[in-house]
Design an enzyme around this catalytic site. Sequence first.
Site, PDB file in Angstrom:
ATOM      1  N   LYS A   1       1.672  -4.849   7.640  1.00  0.00           N
ATOM      2  CA  LYS A   1       2.959  -4.165   7.846  1.00  0.00           C
ATOM      3  C   LYS A   1       2.921  -3.282   9.099  1.00  0.00           C
ATOM      4  O   LYS A   1       3.854  -3.296   9.900  1.00  0.00           O
ATOM      5  CB  LYS A   1       3.323  -3.302   6.624  1.00  0.00           C
ATOM      6  CG  LYS A   1       3.422  -4.085   5.326  1.00  0.00           C
ATOM      7  CD  LYS A   1       3.900  -3.211   4.177  1.00  0.00           C
ATOM      8  CE  LYS A   1       2.965  -2.071   3.822  1.00  0.00           C
ATOM      9  NZ  LYS A   1       1.698  -2.487   3.198  1.00  0.00           N
TER      10      LYS A   1
ATOM     11  N   ARG B 136       7.793   2.163  -2.776  1.00  0.00           N
ATOM     12  CA  ARG B 136       6.617   1.610  -3.439  1.00  0.00           C
ATOM     13  C   ARG B 136       6.743   1.608  -4.957  1.00  0.00           C
ATOM     14  O   ARG B 136       5.823   1.160  -5.645  1.00  0.00           O
ATOM     15  CB  ARG B 136       5.394   2.449  -3.052  1.00  0.00           C
ATOM     16  CG  ARG B 136       4.521   1.809  -1.972  1.00  0.00           C
ATOM     17  CD  ARG B 136       3.433   2.797  -1.606  1.00  0.00           C
ATOM     18  NE  ARG B 136       2.212   2.156  -1.195  1.00  0.00           N
ATOM     19  CZ  ARG B 136       1.839   2.057   0.081  1.00  0.00           C
ATOM     20  NH1 ARG B 136       2.599   2.491   1.043  1.00  0.00           N
ATOM     21  NH2 ARG B 136       0.673   1.511   0.372  1.00  0.00           N
TER      22      ARG B 136
ATOM     23  N   ARG C 169     -10.894  -3.146   8.887  1.00  0.00           N
ATOM     24  CA  ARG C 169     -10.142  -2.059   9.520  1.00  0.00           C
ATOM     25  C   ARG C 169     -10.884  -0.724   9.354  1.00  0.00           C
ATOM     26  O   ARG C 169     -10.878   0.121  10.240  1.00  0.00           O
ATOM     27  CB  ARG C 169      -8.745  -1.971   8.901  1.00  0.00           C
ATOM     28  CG  ARG C 169      -7.823  -0.997   9.606  1.00  0.00           C
ATOM     29  CD  ARG C 169      -6.397  -1.107   9.106  1.00  0.00           C
ATOM     30  NE  ARG C 169      -6.214  -0.440   7.820  1.00  0.00           N
ATOM     31  CZ  ARG C 169      -5.074  -0.440   7.136  1.00  0.00           C
ATOM     32  NH1 ARG C 169      -4.018  -1.082   7.587  1.00  0.00           N
ATOM     33  NH2 ARG C 169      -4.979   0.193   5.985  1.00  0.00           N
TER      34      ARG C 169
ATOM     35  N   ARG D 207      -9.861   5.700   8.624  1.00  0.00           N
ATOM     36  CA  ARG D 207      -9.164   5.984   7.360  1.00  0.00           C
ATOM     37  C   ARG D 207     -10.151   5.959   6.210  1.00  0.00           C
ATOM     38  O   ARG D 207     -10.799   4.942   5.961  1.00  0.00           O
ATOM     39  CB  ARG D 207      -8.050   4.942   7.144  1.00  0.00           C
ATOM     40  CG  ARG D 207      -6.775   5.304   7.858  1.00  0.00           C
ATOM     41  CD  ARG D 207      -5.697   4.281   7.646  1.00  0.00           C
ATOM     42  NE  ARG D 207      -5.371   4.048   6.227  1.00  0.00           N
ATOM     43  CZ  ARG D 207      -4.315   3.368   5.824  1.00  0.00           C
ATOM     44  NH1 ARG D 207      -3.474   2.873   6.718  1.00  0.00           N
ATOM     45  NH2 ARG D 207      -4.097   3.186   4.542  1.00  0.00           N
TER      46      ARG D 207
ATOM     47  N   ARG E 170      -6.086   0.460  -4.701  1.00  0.00           N
ATOM     48  CA  ARG E 170      -4.810   0.375  -3.971  1.00  0.00           C
ATOM     49  C   ARG E 170      -4.105  -0.950  -4.272  1.00  0.00           C
ATOM     50  O   ARG E 170      -2.886  -0.985  -4.457  1.00  0.00           O
ATOM     51  CB  ARG E 170      -5.065   0.508  -2.457  1.00  0.00           C
ATOM     52  CG  ARG E 170      -5.346   1.944  -2.057  1.00  0.00           C
ATOM     53  CD  ARG E 170      -6.084   2.034  -0.747  1.00  0.00           C
ATOM     54  NE  ARG E 170      -5.330   1.559   0.383  1.00  0.00           N
ATOM     55  CZ  ARG E 170      -5.871   1.269   1.570  1.00  0.00           C
ATOM     56  NH1 ARG E 170      -7.179   1.400   1.753  1.00  0.00           N
ATOM     57  NH2 ARG E 170      -5.122   0.858   2.556  1.00  0.00           N
TER      58      ARG E 170
HETATM   59  P1  ADP Z   1      -1.557   0.691   3.113  1.00  0.00           P
HETATM   60  O1  ADP Z   1      -0.280  -0.093   3.067  1.00  0.00           O
HETATM   61  O2  ADP Z   1      -2.620   0.042   3.936  1.00  0.00           O
HETATM   62  O3  ADP Z   1      -2.045   1.123   1.751  1.00  0.00           O
HETATM   63  P2  ADP Z   1      -0.203   3.154   3.871  1.00  0.00           P
HETATM   64  O4  ADP Z   1      -0.459   3.913   5.111  1.00  0.00           O
HETATM   65  O5  ADP Z   1       1.153   2.573   3.669  1.00  0.00           O
HETATM   66  O6  ADP Z   1      -1.322   2.038   3.880  1.00  0.00           O
HETATM   67  O7  ADP Z   1      -0.511   4.084   2.601  1.00  0.00           O
HETATM   68  C1  ADP Z   1      -1.706   4.802   2.440  1.00  0.00           C
HETATM   69  C2  ADP Z   1      -1.646   5.620   1.150  1.00  0.00           C
HETATM   70  O8  ADP Z   1      -0.594   6.592   1.256  1.00  0.00           O
HETATM   71  C3  ADP Z   1      -1.310   4.856  -0.117  1.00  0.00           C
HETATM   72  O9  ADP Z   1      -2.459   4.286  -0.710  1.00  0.00           O
HETATM   73  C4  ADP Z   1      -0.702   5.965  -1.004  1.00  0.00           C
HETATM   74  O10 ADP Z   1      -1.711   6.782  -1.559  1.00  0.00           O
HETATM   75  C5  ADP Z   1       0.061   6.796   0.001  1.00  0.00           C
HETATM   76  N1  ADP Z   1       1.457   6.348   0.137  1.00  0.00           N
HETATM   77  C6  ADP Z   1       2.021   5.794   1.248  1.00  0.00           C
HETATM   78  N2  ADP Z   1       3.304   5.501   1.025  1.00  0.00           N
HETATM   79  C7  ADP Z   1       3.567   5.864  -0.259  1.00  0.00           C
HETATM   80  C8  ADP Z   1       4.709   5.774  -1.087  1.00  0.00           C
HETATM   81  N3  ADP Z   1       5.867   5.264  -0.638  1.00  0.00           N
HETATM   82  N4  ADP Z   1       4.620   6.234  -2.360  1.00  0.00           N
HETATM   83  C9  ADP Z   1       3.491   6.761  -2.815  1.00  0.00           C
HETATM   84  N5  ADP Z   1       2.367   6.860  -2.112  1.00  0.00           N
HETATM   85  C10 ADP Z   1       2.384   6.406  -0.827  1.00  0.00           C
END
Ligand code: ADP
Length: 242
Positions: free
Chosen positions: A65, A140, A179, A185, A197
């Site tokens: 994404k 999410r 990554r 990260r 996750r």
């Molecule tokens: P990825 O898609 O690789 O998991 P993101 O940067 O989108 O990476 O998200 C990293 C973390 O941030 C998630 O595992 C979660 O803990 C938190 N997070 C991100 N977006 C949301 C969301 N919309 N709702 C709840 N937690 C979120």
Amino acid sequence: MVCHILDICWVLHFFTMYEADSPSFMQGFGRFVNGIIRTVHYICPYLRLVTMFNLILFGPPGSGKGTQSEKLIARYGFKHLSTGDILRNEIKNGTALGLEAKNLMDQGQLVPDAVVIGMIRTALEQNPGVNGFLFDGFPRTNTQAEALDALLTEKNTSIKVVLALQVSKTELIKRLLNRGLTSGRTDDVNESVIGSRIEEYERKTAAVADHYKKLDKVVYIPGEGGLEQIFTSLSKEIDERS
Ligand code: ADP
């Protein structure tokens, strides 16, 4: 509002009343032009809201994404709203919200709905006048999806399409571990956190696609293969709807 109705009346009045050789022609013409300009100014923000293109780039962690968002933004000029990026920024700035979020993120769990919905509400308010939003990593959960729909409805706009990237679980784990070697990260380095996750995605996030499927807005895109090939597939779906 009353003022704008008056402007529109002046435009109509001019068309029906004034003849080119009448003495009050110039006066009427001035009001006519003024009325047109003010009417166009008045309706412009509404036209922009109605024509906004908002899309959700959807998919599990590691589905690409972030990478594809960058390319789509460069081509279409969307405003990128990534809740993951906003949260990491809060962590970097050492805010109370960042501290609370960090614990959950490090365990591979979702941050509470109310927190991320509040972040998105603020971001929407801080960005009036954009051509469209690209939501990445949000919504999410179904609660987040319903809140997003309501926020956009308040602004006379909506989600145009949900582009859902499909990638196998083995490939996701491989990509995230890879990554983790360079991203810095903390949630990318540990395989059990990566597993949590993906589980969170399957338990809470996959259902978001069903929410938008009912509205006939979901398109599945194969997320494995060359970056350019995936980008072309995503762009095609956007172009067809623009
Ligand atoms: P990825 O898609 O690789 O998991 P993101 O940067 O989108 O990476 O998200 C990293 C973390 O941030 C998630 O595992 C979660 O803990 C938190 N997070 C991100 N977006 C949301 C969301 N919309 N709702 C709840 N937690 C979120």
